[in-house]
Design an enzyme around this catalytic site. Structure first.
Site, PDB file in Angstrom:
ATOM      1  N   ARG A  34    -157.204 -43.029   8.936  1.00 60.50           N
ATOM      2  CA  ARG A  34    -157.689 -43.568   7.665  1.00 60.50           C
ATOM      3  C   ARG A  34    -157.954 -45.071   7.695  1.00 60.50           C
ATOM      4  NH1 ARG A  34    -153.783 -40.217   3.436  1.00 60.50           N
ATOM      5  NH2 ARG A  34    -154.791 -38.191   3.734  1.00 60.50           N
ATOM      6  N   ARG A  54    -149.824 -44.280   8.126  1.00 65.42           N
ATOM      7  CA  ARG A  54    -149.364 -42.901   7.982  1.00 65.42           C
ATOM      8  C   ARG A  54    -150.398 -41.904   8.500  1.00 65.42           C
ATOM      9  NH1 ARG A  54    -149.758 -38.836   3.423  1.00 65.42           N
ATOM     10  NH2 ARG A  54    -151.363 -40.233   2.649  1.00 65.42           N
ATOM     11  N   GLU A 104    -156.936 -32.702   9.485  1.00 65.06           N
ATOM     12  CA  GLU A 104    -157.290 -33.973   8.865  1.00 65.06           C
ATOM     13  C   GLU A 104    -157.393 -35.054   9.933  1.00 65.06           C
ATOM     14  OE1 GLU A 104    -155.473 -33.483   4.387  1.00 65.06           O
ATOM     15  OE2 GLU A 104    -154.168 -34.343   5.901  1.00 65.06           O
ATOM     16  N   HIS A 117    -157.131 -44.957   0.875  1.00 63.05           N
ATOM     17  CA  HIS A 117    -157.802 -43.702   1.219  1.00 63.05           C
ATOM     18  C   HIS A 117    -159.303 -43.973   1.286  1.00 63.05           C
ATOM     19  CE1 HIS A 117    -159.022 -39.552   1.350  1.00 63.05           C
ATOM     20  NE2 HIS A 117    -157.764 -39.202   1.484  1.00 63.05           N
ATOM     21  N   GLY A 166    -140.522 -36.069  -8.119  1.00 58.67           N
ATOM     22  CA  GLY A 166    -141.476 -35.484  -7.181  1.00 58.67           C
ATOM     23  C   GLY A 166    -140.775 -34.583  -6.189  1.00 58.67           C
ATOM     24  N   SER A 220    -146.472 -37.178   4.783  1.00 64.75           N
ATOM     25  CA  SER A 220    -145.605 -37.705   3.723  1.00 64.75           C
ATOM     26  C   SER A 220    -144.776 -36.615   3.049  1.00 64.75           C
ATOM     27  CB  SER A 220    -146.436 -38.458   2.683  1.00 64.75           C
ATOM     28  OG  SER A 220    -147.555 -37.701   2.288  1.00 64.75           O
ATOM     29  N   GLN A 235    -153.344 -33.369  -2.814  1.00 64.37           N
ATOM     30  CA  GLN A 235    -154.294 -32.281  -2.611  1.00 64.37           C
ATOM     31  C   GLN A 235    -154.155 -31.625  -1.242  1.00 64.37           C
ATOM     32  OE1 GLN A 235    -158.199 -33.917  -3.082  1.00 64.37           O
ATOM     33  NE2 GLN A 235    -157.962 -34.364  -5.250  1.00 64.37           N
ATOM     34  N   GLY A 236    -154.123 -32.466  -0.211  1.00 65.25           N
ATOM     35  CA  GLY A 236    -154.331 -31.966   1.144  1.00 65.25           C
ATOM     36  C   GLY A 236    -153.336 -30.933   1.621  1.00 65.25           C
ATOM     37  N   GLY A 237    -152.059 -31.298   1.673  1.00 64.36           N
ATOM     38  CA  GLY A 237    -151.075 -30.334   2.137  1.00 64.36           C
ATOM     39  C   GLY A 237    -149.918 -31.004   2.848  1.00 64.36           C
ATOM     40  N   HIS A 246    -153.949 -45.872  -1.844  1.00 62.70           N
ATOM     41  CA  HIS A 246    -153.495 -44.486  -1.823  1.00 62.70           C
ATOM     42  C   HIS A 246    -152.011 -44.316  -1.498  1.00 62.70           C
ATOM     43  CE1 HIS A 246    -153.825 -40.177  -1.499  1.00 62.70           C
ATOM     44  NE2 HIS A 246    -153.453 -40.181  -0.241  1.00 62.70           N
TER      45      HIS A 246
END
Length: 536
Positions: A288, A384, A113, A242, A12, A389, A46-48, A349
């Site tokens: 979250r 988090r 977010e 999530h 990753g 991350s 997805q988010g960024g 998540h």
């Protein structure tokens, strides 16, 4: 036996970024990945990536938001250093070929977010992870010093401490890492790899739960290996669920990014009522953990299988432009985001705990590094903050690369013979139903007893069931030849033990750990911790 200066387990953003920087230092690098090189948690992000890049934002605001989300367990020095380093790492990603989305006027497009006080999420539409993964893989392909070994499964670490504990050598020395055993998935052969530096970048543990947004590869391999080698594991009870995974008739849970709520989506219960205002003043943009518990509460109160996410006030053209991947995924299930409410439920998540490291990515085993979701640096604390991350992975990959190069410059090869893997009397598996049955029981046990809301009695029940599974799979492991599903289940069971063990240590409700037995917070919070005694 194969030898490299550095071996990275995982492909990753953490592993690839680290590999590129170590290779630039002229060292031989191997990347070991159990599937193909693009299969990683990063690829599904997805988010960024969160970083301060706007003149209306500042480092202190980002620090404050992170500390608030972490609910009293963040290491403030770590938080400040990682966030301070963010803009420089963002520029490196740009130089590597990541084309972040811009507004019409040329400024970078920034999402907001939950938990963030400002717009600071850089993104590539809603496929940020895939864009970063692709750019870094291009760089890896061009490097002459990096060897990528796909479909190779890392089984266990080899350290001086482990060899001494088993009577293989007389002196444990500093207990440093020496190499690892790796299964060639296609040939079935187990290969011994020697390396003075090993970086664990294996991602998270999502597959330990029945419902998860994580890909199939997220089986906690690095954490389980590190624990078996004697490394400290911390804060495993902090599992981030999530809040908004797309509800379907199958166990698949496609992630509906938090950015959708950041752009104005409203959560509604089964009666179509907006419910977040009664749970938190930040409403749908609360952190979250709060949103996930609110959804869980509404579902239980009304006997519903899901809640609704409503962004129908936005036009179809706008939604297609901003969220092309999410829009198409919803359309495949017959849902048009522009006209229909989306059925959503919480799903496992992200793991906020893991292998303990410092800001140099060092574990307490010399030569063993960890980076990304597998690691626990102190950035996330008890919860988090969204999109921190990928930022953490970039920063620790950078500091970890310098750590590795410094270590190698002073390293003197240990005169230790590494034994080859011996199958002995192990047979080919002939009862794979045991693996699949135990896998299913593990995931259901964790979902039912170690979920969003916990009690001591539920945790004890889970521990009892997991212990039985552990005994069964340990016997199976020593009697049959290893294969990927067996190795993954072995690791998941160990991860489940660690999650439950840490959860039982925490007799308070904090961040992502909420227990009905102790609903208040301790005045002086502390970390939970587990470590294997290799001499027992």
């Amino acid at each position: 036996m194969r030898s490299f200066d550095v071996i990275i387990v995982g492909s990753g953003i953490a592993g690839l970024s680290f590999a590129l920087k170590v290779a630039q230092g002229g060292r031989s690098v191997a990347i070991i990945t159990k599937k193909n090189r693009a299969e990683s948690n990063t690829n599904y992000a997805q988010g960024g990536i969160a970083s301060v890049t706007s003149q209306t934002d500042d480092i202190e605001l980002h620090v404050k938001d992170t500390l608030t989300a972490g609910d009293g367990l963040c290491d403030e020095d770590v938080v400040r250093e990682i966030i301070r380093s963010g803009p420089e790492r963002i520029e490196e990603l740009r130089q590597a070929g990541v084309d972040f989305t811009n507004l019409d006027d040329g400024r970078v497009s920034l999402h907001r977010e939950g938990g963030h006080s400002k717009r600071r999420i850089l993104h590539v539409k809603d496929l940020t992870g895939a864009a970063i993964e692709g750019a870094l893989l291009d760089g890896v392909a061009r490097s002459k010093n990096i060897t990528v070994l796909e479909h190779h499964f890392a089984i266990d670490l080899i350290t001086r401490e482990k060899l001494a504990a088993r009577g293989k050598i007389a002196d444990a020395g500093d207990g440093e890492v020496l190499g690892l055993y790796v299964l060639d998935v296609y040939s079935g052969e187990v290969i011994t790899f020697r390396a003075p530096v090993i970086m664990l970048a294996t991602g998270g543990v999502g597959q330990v739960y029945q419902y998860t947004t994580n890909p199939d590869i997220a089986t906690g391999d690095g954490i389980a290996m590190a624990y078996r080698a004697g490394a400290e594991i911390r804060n495993m009870e902090f599992i981030q669920f999530h809040p908004t995974a797309l509800y379907t008739a199958t166990n698949d849970r496609f992630l509906i990014s938090e950015v959708v709520r950041g752009e104005g989506a409203i959560l509604r219960n089964s009666r179509k009522q907006a419910f977040m205002p009664k749970y938190d003043e930040r409403k749908d943009l609360a952190p979250r953990d709060i949103v996930a518990r609110a959804i869980d509460s509404e579902m239980k109160r009304l006997g519903a299988e899901h809640v609704w996410l409503d962004i129908t006030h936005r036009s179809e053209a706008e939604l297609r432009e901003r969220f092309p991947n999410i829009y198409e995924a919803c359309m495949k299930t017959g849902i048009n985001m522009a006209t229909d409410f989306m059925p959503v439920v919480p799903a496992c998540h992200y793991l906020c705990g893991g292998v303990v490291t410092n800001l140099k990515a060092e574990t307490d085993i010399p030569g063993l590094l960890a980076c990304g979701e597998v690691a626990c640096t102190g950035l996330h604390g008890a919860n988090r903050l969204a999109s921190n991350s990928l930022l953490e992975a970039c920063v620790l990959a950078d500091t970890g690369a310098q750590t590795a190069l410094n270590y190698l410059s002073k390293y003197k090869p240990a005169p230790v013979q590494l034994a080859d893997w011996v199958d002995g009397d192990s047979r080919d598996p002939d009862e794979r139903v045991v693996i699949y049955h135990n896998w299913d029981e593990l995931k259901r046990t964790m979902w039912d007893y170690v979920g969003i809301v916990r009690t001591k009695k539920r945790l004890q029940r889970a521990r009892s069931r997991i212990l039985n599974l552990s005994n069964e799979i340990t016997e199976y492991y020593w009697n049959f030849k290893v294969e990927p599903k067996l190795l993954e289940l072995r690791n998941l069971i160990k991860v489940a033990e660690l999650i439950i063990g840490c959860a039982l240590q925490r007799e308070e409700s904090r961040g992502l750990h909420y227990t009905l037995d102790h609903q208040e917070k301790d005045a002086k919070p502390s970390d939970s911790s587990m470590r294997r005694n290799l001499r027992e």
